[in-house]
Design a protein around this motif. Sequence first.
Motif, short mmCIF file in Angstrom:
data_model
loop_
_atom_site.label_atom_id
_atom_site.label_comp_id
_atom_site.label_asym_id
_atom_site.label_seq_id
_atom_site.Cartn_x
_atom_site.Cartn_y
_atom_site.Cartn_z
N ALA A 90 8.77 3.43 44.33
CA ALA A 90 8.57 2.71 45.59
C ALA A 90 7.33 1.82 45.52
CB ALA A 90 8.46 3.69 46.74
N ASN A 91 6.25 2.31 44.95
CA ASN A 91 5.04 1.50 44.81
C ASN A 91 5.31 0.26 43.96
OD1 ASN A 91 2.50 2.66 46.06
ND2 ASN A 91 3.30 4.49 45.05
N LEU A 92 5.96 0.46 42.83
CA LEU A 92 6.25 -0.66 41.93
C LEU A 92 7.23 -1.65 42.55
CD1 LEU A 92 6.50 1.56 38.76
CD2 LEU A 92 4.84 -0.29 39.06
N SER A 93 8.18 -1.13 43.30
CA SER A 93 9.17 -2.00 43.95
C SER A 93 8.52 -2.88 45.01
CB SER A 93 10.29 -1.16 44.58
OG SER A 93 10.97 -0.41 43.60
N LEU A 94 7.62 -2.30 45.79
CA LEU A 94 6.92 -3.11 46.79
C LEU A 94 6.02 -4.14 46.11
CD1 LEU A 94 6.26 -3.71 49.75
CD2 LEU A 94 4.40 -2.04 49.59
N ALA A 95 5.34 -3.74 45.06
CA ALA A 95 4.49 -4.70 44.34
C ALA A 95 5.31 -5.89 43.85
CB ALA A 95 3.80 -4.00 43.17
N TYR A 96 6.53 -5.63 43.41
CA TYR A 96 7.38 -6.75 42.97
C TYR A 96 7.78 -7.64 44.14
CZ TYR A 96 11.27 -9.47 41.29
OH TYR A 96 12.10 -10.53 40.99
N LEU A 97 8.17 -7.03 45.25
CA LEU A 97 8.56 -7.85 46.42
C LEU A 97 7.41 -8.74 46.86
CD1 LEU A 97 10.62 -5.57 48.85
CD2 LEU A 97 11.46 -7.34 47.30
N LEU A 98 6.20 -8.21 46.83
CA LEU A 98 5.05 -8.96 47.33
C LEU A 98 4.59 -10.04 46.36
CD1 LEU A 98 2.97 -5.98 48.77
CD2 LEU A 98 4.15 -7.73 50.11
N THR A 99 4.70 -9.79 45.06
CA THR A 99 4.14 -10.72 44.07
C THR A 99 5.19 -11.51 43.30
OG1 THR A 99 4.17 -9.11 42.26
CG2 THR A 99 2.24 -9.11 43.73
N GLU A 100 6.40 -10.96 43.22
CA GLU A 100 7.49 -11.53 42.41
C GLU A 100 7.12 -11.61 40.94
OE1 GLU A 100 9.13 -15.12 44.10
OE2 GLU A 100 8.71 -14.43 46.15
N GLN A 101 6.21 -10.75 40.51
CA GLN A 101 5.83 -10.69 39.10
C GLN A 101 6.79 -9.76 38.37
OE1 GLN A 101 1.63 -9.81 38.67
NE2 GLN A 101 1.04 -11.33 40.22
N GLU A 102 7.44 -10.28 37.34
CA GLU A 102 8.53 -9.59 36.67
C GLU A 102 8.10 -8.25 36.06
OE1 GLU A 102 11.85 -10.22 36.45
OE2 GLU A 102 11.46 -11.77 37.96
#
Length: 686
Positions: free
Chosen positions: A57-69
């Motif tokens: 969940a932490n990693l998924s949110l980080a991706y949504l917020l940053t769009e860093q692959e």
Amino acid sequence: MNYLLINEQLEVLKQQINTTHKEHMIRLIEQCRLYENEVLSKEHPSTSITYMGMAAANLSLAYLLTEQEHYLEEAKRWIFTAVDYDVWGYGFLVDVDLSASWMLYGLGLSYDWLKNHLTKEERQRFLDKLILQGNKIFDYGQDNLGHCWSTNYWQNHNWINYSGLLTTAYAIRSDHPGAEVWIAEIKENFEKVFEYLPEDGSNYEGTGYWRYAINYFLTAADLIRKDGGPNYFEAGFLKNSFDYRLYQSAPNWEENINFADVHDRRSSHSICAYYKIASEYNNENAQWLGELVRTKFLFREASQSKIFPGILPEAFLEFIWYNPTIKQTSPAQSNLSLNKYFPDLGLVVMRSDWEKGATHLSFKSSPPGGHKQWDMSWKLDKKNGWKTRSLTHYHVDFNHFILMHNDTSLVIDEGYNRTSKAEIHNLITVDGTGCVGEKIWSEGDLSDPERFELNCKGIHNVWKNVPENAIAKIEAYSEDNGYVYAVGESSKMYYPEMELTRNARHIINSELGYFILLDELESALEHTYTWRIHSEKYANKVTEDQFEIINGLGALNVFTAFPEVRQSAINETLVEEVMTPQRPDDIRRISLKTLLIENTEKSKNAYFINVFQPKDGLNNNQSTDITIQSVRSEGCIGVKITSKNHIETFLFSSNNNIDYQDLKSKSKWISVVKDMAGKTIKTTSY
């Protein structure tokens, strides 16, 4: 796009990354960085895997917020490692309890947040695993209605398991029509839960399990409301739950007051829960406490807490639930009452002030699990042939109390303990016996694997065979005229063959820097009554009437006025307990330093009058000690307490007939406080 918990606010949150949420974003990124070098086992590890769903969940949110692959790739590494496990859980209720539900929570959110960023094959593989695990836990709950967590409405496993499944159900409902069955059943469950839980917000499992489960409560309420269901944030339990947590904080705010199964004194904070409560109720005290924990206590809580997976993996919820528009106001700034009574749990809190070194006394007396659970569970069980009470985490602590002063624990609880007994609490035993339920330990201890498993399921514990009429209660609570007092009555909780007719503990706080403890013991038979308190340090005998406990910054004088003929002892009480079946080598050990006082000769009735004076442990100047004098007249006994500026006379009569010098009262007890010139300052009676 509408995401679970985020709702339509993703773009708003992105804009806040470099403004109001900057520090929370740093916290999220730091948490995600911890996962990068984690070696993940291809086989299910020999422990709980609750942390894996939170990592995803932490990693998924980080991706949504940053769009860093790289966040997406790391999230998928965690997700599909878990997807490839044959089962979720280790050693106990595999696939159908907490490990599985924590996974369904974290991975359910990850599916909802990332499904449009997965390949078709990845999405289907992920979905299939969620459906498989969801069906396993749902079917178990349905197949065991009345005999497992699915109908333990007052217990953390019910809330966590169904909230985790509900999260996955909402995440996959558009891809799996069967999720609607789960949603309907879980909504019905929470309708009952919020009806059955106490309106005062108290939690019989203690502050540790409050923090362990509260985010699931908040999530379920959020998701159900979003789906057009009832607004459970208006339910009494959720509205008042922060008060319970606030008043069960130690004065230093970092530690807790550890009634019931609290793993340790630093296992009770959840920053994200405080944020969510602050936002829902415009609760400035909750916002203040959340920020205090985040800026001052976070990493010490993480390193010393035994709650697993702990506070650090909640970074994603902190980011989502933080509302920067809520002001921070401390309890002192809010002028909150120093005293608080939670009637369902029979919990009374008395504080001297809101400072770090304050004196804090918490006292409790109630039926097992609290009044509402005890009453309603008996009705449900009789009607349906069920067993809805799961009280393993509830202790034999009726009329038990905890005392802190000057950032020091002086009279303590033993903490986490599956084999609860009266003798390891600050209670009175009768001929060495305590709660009627303790007879179960004569059948054997929890070293037997079968008994241990039943204990973990909430079946084999001290409350298993306790009859319906065996209750304790707060008989009276008052906060008036410069006094705070509480009376707890627990005679029905003891072995019936002891024939107790009264076991009442009175705690009287005249707000002069000490507490009067009166214990009434009455029976049709003669007994040895053993009064005890436990501390971290051994008591020192100062005189025949005084003991002193010194523990670092704080100290405690214990003055005994009655019984006049008594014997005392100082010894050690050891407690060892396995914390969880998923970590069988995690054994908690604690040494209690015990002070015992008992009547020398057996008697039908015994009355203990003790005075507790908390004081400074470093500048231990005896000139600041109070002095006591036992007083007696026909029909009443008592104590005269002299402090620097006052003299308090406390008198007790078992037959409500006080007659001592110029004091006459048809009361159980009376207190009169005078100044040194003899002028009456205040008085109260019961």
